[in-house]
Design a protein around this motif. Structure first.
Motif, mmCIF file in Angstrom:
data_model
loop_
_atom_site.group_PDB
_atom_site.id
_atom_site.type_symbol
_atom_site.label_atom_id
_atom_site.label_comp_id
_atom_site.label_asym_id
_atom_site.label_seq_id
_atom_site.Cartn_x
_atom_site.Cartn_y
_atom_site.Cartn_z
ATOM 1 N N GLN A 1 0.976 -1.158 0.357
ATOM 2 C CA GLN A 1 0.034 -0.034 0.364
ATOM 3 C C GLN A 1 0.804 0.838 -0.017
ATOM 4 N N VAL A 2 1.738 1.432 -0.216
ATOM 5 C CA VAL A 2 2.937 2.369 -0.748
ATOM 6 C C VAL A 2 3.698 2.658 -1.979
ATOM 7 N N CYS A 3 3.667 3.126 -2.451
ATOM 8 C CA CYS A 3 3.868 3.561 -4.051
ATOM 9 C C CYS A 3 4.666 4.927 -3.807
ATOM 10 N N PRO A 4 5.497 4.810 -5.138
ATOM 11 C CA PRO A 4 5.736 3.981 -6.257
ATOM 12 C C PRO A 4 6.906 2.318 -5.650
ATOM 13 N N LEU A 5 6.633 1.657 -5.837
ATOM 14 C CA LEU A 5 7.622 0.313 -5.153
ATOM 15 C C LEU A 5 8.719 0.277 -6.298
ATOM 16 N N ILE A 6 10.223 0.856 -5.668
ATOM 17 C CA ILE A 6 11.176 0.111 -6.053
ATOM 18 C C ILE A 6 11.852 -1.257 -6.481
ATOM 19 N N SER A 7 11.274 -1.800 -5.234
ATOM 20 C CA SER A 7 12.318 -3.368 -4.841
ATOM 21 C C SER A 7 12.032 -3.441 -3.722
ATOM 22 N N VAL A 8 11.910 -4.985 -4.143
ATOM 23 C CA VAL A 8 12.217 -5.893 -2.214
ATOM 24 C C VAL A 8 12.806 -6.554 -1.712
ATOM 25 N N GLN A 9 13.595 -6.167 -0.888
ATOM 26 C CA GLN A 9 14.430 -6.828 -0.284
ATOM 27 C C GLN A 9 14.272 -8.516 -0.055
ATOM 28 N N ALA A 10 13.139 -8.408 0.929
ATOM 29 C CA ALA A 10 12.609 -10.012 1.820
ATOM 30 C C ALA A 10 11.088 -9.942 1.740
ATOM 31 N N VAL A 11 10.892 -11.341 1.791
ATOM 32 C CA VAL A 11 9.369 -11.943 1.953
ATOM 33 C C VAL A 11 9.974 -12.580 3.760
ATOM 34 N N THR A 12 9.897 -11.986 4.485
ATOM 35 C CA THR A 12 9.764 -13.221 5.572
ATOM 36 C C THR A 12 8.347 -13.434 6.473
ATOM 37 N N TYR A 13 8.655 -14.552 6.841
ATOM 38 C CA TYR A 13 7.262 -15.158 7.507
ATOM 39 C C TYR A 13 8.056 -15.588 9.521
ATOM 40 N N ILE A 14 6.867 -16.139 10.216
ATOM 41 C CA ILE A 14 7.434 -16.022 11.326
ATOM 42 C C ILE A 14 5.919 -18.047 11.524
ATOM 43 N N THR A 15 6.943 -19.230 11.820
ATOM 44 C CA THR A 15 5.824 -20.253 12.548
ATOM 45 C C THR A 15 6.654 -20.422 13.440
ATOM 46 N N ALA A 16 6.229 -21.647 13.421
ATOM 47 C CA ALA A 16 6.419 -22.517 15.518
ATOM 48 C C ALA A 16 8.122 -22.496 15.216
ATOM 49 N N ASP A 17 8.559 -22.643 13.959
ATOM 50 C CA ASP A 17 9.652 -23.278 13.383
ATOM 51 C C ASP A 17 10.835 -21.614 13.302
ATOM 52 N N GLY A 18 10.998 -20.686 13.703
ATOM 53 C CA GLY A 18 10.859 -19.723 13.618
ATOM 54 C C GLY A 18 10.844 -18.947 11.981
ATOM 55 N N THR A 19 11.821 -17.988 11.723
ATOM 56 C CA THR A 19 11.646 -17.108 11.159
ATOM 57 C C THR A 19 11.748 -17.555 9.948
ATOM 58 N N GLN A 20 11.585 -17.472 8.809
ATOM 59 C CA GLN A 20 11.677 -17.901 7.202
ATOM 60 C C GLN A 20 11.795 -16.938 6.503
ATOM 61 N N THR A 21 12.519 -17.303 5.173
ATOM 62 C CA THR A 21 12.704 -16.677 4.029
ATOM 63 C C THR A 21 11.757 -17.285 2.763
ATOM 64 N N LEU A 22 10.687 -16.770 2.392
ATOM 65 C CA LEU A 22 10.473 -17.291 1.223
ATOM 66 C C LEU A 22 11.142 -16.792 -0.174
ATOM 67 N N ASN A 23 11.467 -18.221 -0.783
ATOM 68 C CA ASN A 23 13.020 -18.275 -2.070
ATOM 69 C C ASN A 23 11.962 -17.294 -3.266
ATOM 70 N N PRO A 24 12.612 -16.425 -3.283
ATOM 71 C CA PRO A 24 12.732 -15.293 -4.238
ATOM 72 C C PRO A 24 11.908 -15.871 -5.694
#
Length: 195
Positions: A76-99
């Protein structure tokens, strides 16, 4: 859904010396320069808020507590230039979504998106707070001339009319109206959902 500013732009669209020329002043004092600095920053932030567009390169972080229901996630913030990382937290800890699982759609005229590639699906693990997080860079750099002019219009207006934000009467408070020139300058840049 929550978008948080991580790092503001390194420089404002108007240096103090240029703002002084705009407001036609030669006052030399630290207090006056600090006031002009606040006017510049506030004017930029007003343009950003009313248009949905950021000015200057900025670092943002977007979080949501659940997996997207569709194949894409809109930032919701524009204009997008780049994405550095998409991460998520589960019971297994912080994971990074494969680009390789997603494509970043960065368009100057609308909101950017993170879109799953064909054959990919969002993970199914239960998310823990804060859930899914996208770290990204956005902002107009260089600043479009119309938006810079709109910022300059606000600087001059608020410098000349410090009481313009609100005018009180015995019966009610009346919100000041921003200059028509300012409204015309930002009109072509206002994103959907901002009117």
């Amino acid at each position: 859904m929550n978008a948080i500013l991580v790092a503001a732009p390194a420089a404002e669209p108007y240096p103090v010396a240029e703002a002084k020329a705009l407001v036609r002043t030669t006052i030399q004092s630290a207090d006056h320069d600090a006031m002009l600095t606040r006017l510049i920053r506030t004017s930029r932030m007003m343009v950003e808020d009313q248009t949905g567009r950021t000015i200057g390169s900025q670092q943002w972080q977007y979080s949501q507590a659940y997996w997207p229901k569709s194949r894409y996630l809109t930032l919701q913030v524009c204009p997008l230039i780049s994405v550095q990382a998409v991460t998520y937290i589960t019971a297994d800890g912080t994971q990074t979504l494969n680009p390789n699982m997603y494509t970043v759609q960065a368009r100057p005229d609308t909101y950017g998106r993170v879109v799953l590639n064909s054959g990919q699906t969002w993970p199914t693990a239960v998310l823990l707070h804060p859930g899914l997080t996208v770290a990204y860079t956005c902002g107009h750099a260089p600043v479009p001339e119309q938006l810079k002019e709109a910022i300059g219009t606000l600087i001059v207006y608020w410098y000349d009319n410090p009481e313009a934000a609100i005018a009180s009467t015995a019966y009610k408070a009346e919100v000041g109206i921003l200059p028509l020139r300012y409204q015309e300058l930002i009109a072509p840049f206002i994103l959907w959902g901002r009117r």
